[in-house]
Design an enzyme around this catalytic site. Sequence first.
Site, PDB file in Angstrom:
ATOM      1  N   THR A  96       0.625  -1.068  -0.019  1.00  0.00           N
ATOM      2  CA  THR A  96      -0.091   0.464  -0.205  1.00  0.00           C
ATOM      3  C   THR A  96       0.759   1.089   0.045  1.00  0.00           C
ATOM      4  OG1 THR A  96      -1.290   1.462   1.415  1.00  0.00           O
ATOM      5  CG2 THR A  96       0.210  -0.456   2.237  1.00  0.00           C
ATOM      6  N   ASP A  97       0.189   2.646  -0.355  1.00  0.00           N
ATOM      7  CA  ASP A  97       1.310   3.335  -0.263  1.00  0.00           C
ATOM      8  C   ASP A  97       0.625   4.160   0.348  1.00  0.00           C
ATOM      9  OD1 ASP A  97      -1.932   4.401  -0.338  1.00  0.00           O
ATOM     10  OD2 ASP A  97      -1.593   5.849  -1.782  1.00  0.00           O
ATOM     11  N   GLU A  98      -0.184   3.229   1.290  1.00  0.00           N
ATOM     12  CA  GLU A  98      -0.308   4.013   3.590  1.00  0.00           C
ATOM     13  C   GLU A  98       1.611   4.156   4.385  1.00  0.00           C
ATOM     14  OE1 GLU A  98      -3.164   3.392   5.393  1.00  0.00           O
ATOM     15  OE2 GLU A  98      -4.233   3.062   3.036  1.00  0.00           O
ATOM     16  N   TYR A 156      -1.772  -0.587  10.769  1.00  0.00           N
ATOM     17  CA  TYR A 156      -2.066  -1.421   9.570  1.00  0.00           C
ATOM     18  C   TYR A 156      -0.651  -0.928   8.775  1.00  0.00           C
ATOM     19  CZ  TYR A 156      -3.275  -1.460   4.282  1.00  0.00           C
ATOM     20  OH  TYR A 156      -3.368  -2.180   3.265  1.00  0.00           O
ATOM     21  N   LYS A 162       2.112  -3.248   7.189  1.00  0.00           N
ATOM     22  CA  LYS A 162       2.629  -3.671   5.695  1.00  0.00           C
ATOM     23  C   LYS A 162       4.180  -3.233   5.559  1.00  0.00           C
ATOM     24  CE  LYS A 162       0.623  -4.830   2.855  1.00  0.00           C
ATOM     25  NZ  LYS A 162      -0.230  -6.058   2.760  1.00  0.00           N
TER      26      LYS A 162
HETATM   27  P1  NAD Z   1      -9.060  -7.715   2.154  1.00  0.00           P
HETATM   28  O1  NAD Z   1     -10.291  -7.024   3.409  1.00  0.00           O
HETATM   29  O2  NAD Z   1     -10.579  -7.377   1.591  1.00  0.00           O
HETATM   30  O3  NAD Z   1      -9.173  -9.083   1.400  1.00  0.00           O
HETATM   31  C1  NAD Z   1      -8.170  -9.917   2.889  1.00  0.00           C
HETATM   32  C2  NAD Z   1      -8.245 -11.738   1.859  1.00  0.00           C
HETATM   33  O4  NAD Z   1      -7.335 -12.006   2.914  1.00  0.00           O
HETATM   34  C3  NAD Z   1      -9.479 -11.791   2.936  1.00  0.00           C
HETATM   35  O5  NAD Z   1      -9.995 -12.376   1.593  1.00  0.00           O
HETATM   36  C4  NAD Z   1      -8.618 -12.975   4.145  1.00  0.00           C
HETATM   37  O6  NAD Z   1      -9.913 -14.272   4.160  1.00  0.00           O
HETATM   38  C5  NAD Z   1      -7.474 -13.190   3.620  1.00  0.00           C
HETATM   39  N1  NAD Z   1      -6.839 -13.751   4.772  1.00  0.00           N
HETATM   40  C6  NAD Z   1      -6.475 -12.536   5.648  1.00  0.00           C
HETATM   41  N2  NAD Z   1      -5.989 -12.704   7.056  1.00  0.00           N
HETATM   42  C7  NAD Z   1      -5.398 -13.962   6.597  1.00  0.00           C
HETATM   43  C8  NAD Z   1      -4.532 -14.649   6.722  1.00  0.00           C
HETATM   44  N3  NAD Z   1      -3.964 -15.404   7.746  1.00  0.00           N
HETATM   45  N4  NAD Z   1      -4.846 -16.506   6.159  1.00  0.00           N
HETATM   46  C9  NAD Z   1      -5.056 -16.354   4.690  1.00  0.00           C
HETATM   47  N5  NAD Z   1      -5.644 -14.783   4.319  1.00  0.00           N
HETATM   48  C10 NAD Z   1      -6.571 -14.130   5.039  1.00  0.00           C
HETATM   49  O7  NAD Z   1      -8.473  -6.642   1.874  1.00  0.00           O
HETATM   50  P2  NAD Z   1      -7.820  -6.450   0.018  1.00  0.00           P
HETATM   51  O8  NAD Z   1      -8.149  -4.833   0.290  1.00  0.00           O
HETATM   52  O9  NAD Z   1      -8.720  -6.605  -0.762  1.00  0.00           O
HETATM   53  O10 NAD Z   1      -6.574  -5.771   0.189  1.00  0.00           O
HETATM   54  C11 NAD Z   1      -5.586  -6.894  -0.460  1.00  0.00           C
HETATM   55  C12 NAD Z   1      -4.519  -6.489  -0.879  1.00  0.00           C
HETATM   56  O11 NAD Z   1      -4.246  -4.993  -1.417  1.00  0.00           O
HETATM   57  C13 NAD Z   1      -3.464  -6.064   0.835  1.00  0.00           C
HETATM   58  O12 NAD Z   1      -2.582  -6.992   1.242  1.00  0.00           O
HETATM   59  C14 NAD Z   1      -4.015  -5.197   1.596  1.00  0.00           C
HETATM   60  O13 NAD Z   1      -2.639  -4.584   1.909  1.00  0.00           O
HETATM   61  C15 NAD Z   1      -3.494  -4.080  -0.070  1.00  0.00           C
HETATM   62  N6  NAD Z   1      -3.754  -3.116  -0.793  1.00  0.00           N
HETATM   63  C16 NAD Z   1      -5.387  -2.521  -0.319  1.00  0.00           C
HETATM   64  C17 NAD Z   1      -5.657  -1.038  -1.195  1.00  0.00           C
HETATM   65  C18 NAD Z   1      -7.167  -0.985  -0.970  1.00  0.00           C
HETATM   66  O14 NAD Z   1      -7.162  -0.266  -0.839  1.00  0.00           O
HETATM   67  N7  NAD Z   1      -7.967  -2.498  -0.430  1.00  0.00           N
HETATM   68  C19 NAD Z   1      -4.697  -0.895  -2.121  1.00  0.00           C
HETATM   69  C20 NAD Z   1      -3.728  -1.722  -2.133  1.00  0.00           C
HETATM   70  C21 NAD Z   1      -2.795  -2.273  -1.459  1.00  0.00           C
HETATM   71  P1  TYD Z   2     -10.704   4.020   4.127  1.00  0.00           P
HETATM   72  O1  TYD Z   2     -11.690   3.554   2.926  1.00  0.00           O
HETATM   73  O2  TYD Z   2     -10.705   3.168   5.914  1.00  0.00           O
HETATM   74  O3  TYD Z   2      -9.077   3.815   3.182  1.00  0.00           O
HETATM   75  P2  TYD Z   2      -8.038   4.327   3.965  1.00  0.00           P
HETATM   76  O4  TYD Z   2      -8.044   4.761   5.453  1.00  0.00           O
HETATM   77  O5  TYD Z   2      -7.189   2.912   4.128  1.00  0.00           O
HETATM   78  O6  TYD Z   2      -7.673   5.405   3.325  1.00  0.00           O
HETATM   79  O7  TYD Z   2     -10.895   5.406   4.696  1.00  0.00           O
HETATM   80  C1  TYD Z   2     -10.854   6.064   3.009  1.00  0.00           C
HETATM   81  C2  TYD Z   2     -11.076   7.473   3.743  1.00  0.00           C
HETATM   82  O8  TYD Z   2     -12.682   7.719   4.110  1.00  0.00           O
HETATM   83  C3  TYD Z   2      -9.998   7.737   4.447  1.00  0.00           C
HETATM   84  O9  TYD Z   2      -9.473   9.150   5.234  1.00  0.00           O
HETATM   85  C4  TYD Z   2     -10.867   7.919   6.705  1.00  0.00           C
HETATM   86  C5  TYD Z   2     -12.332   8.207   5.894  1.00  0.00           C
HETATM   87  N1  TYD Z   2     -13.451   7.840   6.148  1.00  0.00           N
HETATM   88  C6  TYD Z   2     -14.245   8.309   6.752  1.00  0.00           C
HETATM   89  O10 TYD Z   2     -14.926   9.581   6.829  1.00  0.00           O
HETATM   90  N2  TYD Z   2     -15.806   7.581   7.447  1.00  0.00           N
HETATM   91  C7  TYD Z   2     -16.008   6.419   7.431  1.00  0.00           C
HETATM   92  O11 TYD Z   2     -17.013   5.933   8.128  1.00  0.00           O
HETATM   93  C8  TYD Z   2     -14.386   5.371   7.703  1.00  0.00           C
HETATM   94  C9  TYD Z   2     -14.694   3.995   6.652  1.00  0.00           C
HETATM   95  C10 TYD Z   2     -13.437   6.342   6.340  1.00  0.00           C
END
Ligand code: NAD
Ligand code: TYD
Length: 347
Positions: free
Chosen positions: A130-132, A154, A158
Amino acid sequence: MDKILITGGAGFIGSHVVRKFVSAYPGLQVFNLDMLTYAGNLENLRDVEPAENYQFIKGDITDREFIFNLFADYQFDGVIHLAAESHVDRSIRNPLEFIQTNIIGTVNLMDAARENWHSFSGKRFYHISTDEVYGSLKEGFFIESTPYDPKSPYSASKASSDHFVRAYQNTYGLPIVISNCSNNYGPNQFPEKLIPLMIHNIRNGKELPVYGKGDNIRDWLYVQDHADAIDIIFHKGVNGETYNIGGENEWKNIDLVKLLCKIMDMKLGRKTGSSEKLITFVKDRAGHDFRYAIDASKVSNELGWKPSLQFEEGLEKTVDWYLSNDEWLKNVTSGEYQKYYEDFYSA
Ligand code: NAD
Ligand code: TYD
């Protein structure tokens, strides 16, 4: 490469990556390892299940013995590692779970790969990050050499796993690649994240909880564009390199929520402005990162990836998906999530 392991393939981004690899590469055996936490859902993959080159394996990446046996049994050639705890608010409440899954789980996978990959030739371990990890921006953009400065449990987990992945290449020569992506949105996203949470609440006439003043900024990317980038990086990325992926699409939270209200009013045949009245400013997230924004010119110039969708088009597709997948939303918002929501948003 014959066999690829995708971890976290039942989650939001993972399910799009699995679908892409199963359909684009029929000669490749795709194994999806997922423990099916609250965020993992096999409903996300019903259309993929009949494919001959697809197999689901239920399992936990923190279970070291299980992971070692799995690698010994299947002899994967490549890994795309997405399994993680992914929600910042949950990490604030329970950091330990993030350390277990995101750090220890990643190390288990790499150790199992090292143990079984007698030669590293033609092998690849790809960590999806993630970019975070770069922290919070006031101005400018995150580039691949931006120093790590994670600020939430989080992002700290990462960042740590990214460091381990690089350390494994430096120490053991493991062939790795990493990408760090901005906020994703699209179908199948668990409704604890901003966009699906707001869609769900607008639909049900519930309050729209905006943290602080809604001034925080995120750079949004459609999930299928991320899956395309992962495909390109897995196949064409250079070992040891990092690629930043982003949408060049920055939105202040409050403006994004208002845009969603407008789209939803239109789709639901409600009077313009009626959903906006549901916006409620609530207590800010602890340590809330102000802004994320990615400079994606490396992946664009070196590997030819670019986002394909305009934001409003992607948002409309997303809203349409949630409106026509009521059953999915009902299933995932019952049980554990209902309890989390009531507890979290009433605090
Ligand atoms: P998500 O929470 O929707 O899915 C995570 C998946 O991992 C789920 O299916 C869960 O069952 C599985 N999982 C969790 N713990 C596990 C374990 N111990 N063993 C096996 N499986 C397990 O997450 P997402 O949003 O799809 O993100 C996927 C990846 O991409 C993550 O690594 C996250 O850090 C990264 N990422 C997410 C975003 C975003 O905006 N959502 C952006 C950049 C990077
Ligand atoms: P989120 O979807 O949790 O992603 P991330 O924190 O990983 O960027 O949140 C996106 C943005 O929205 C973040 O600035 C927090 C804000 N947010 C709210 O204002 N209300 C909410 O209920 C949630 C879940 C997020």
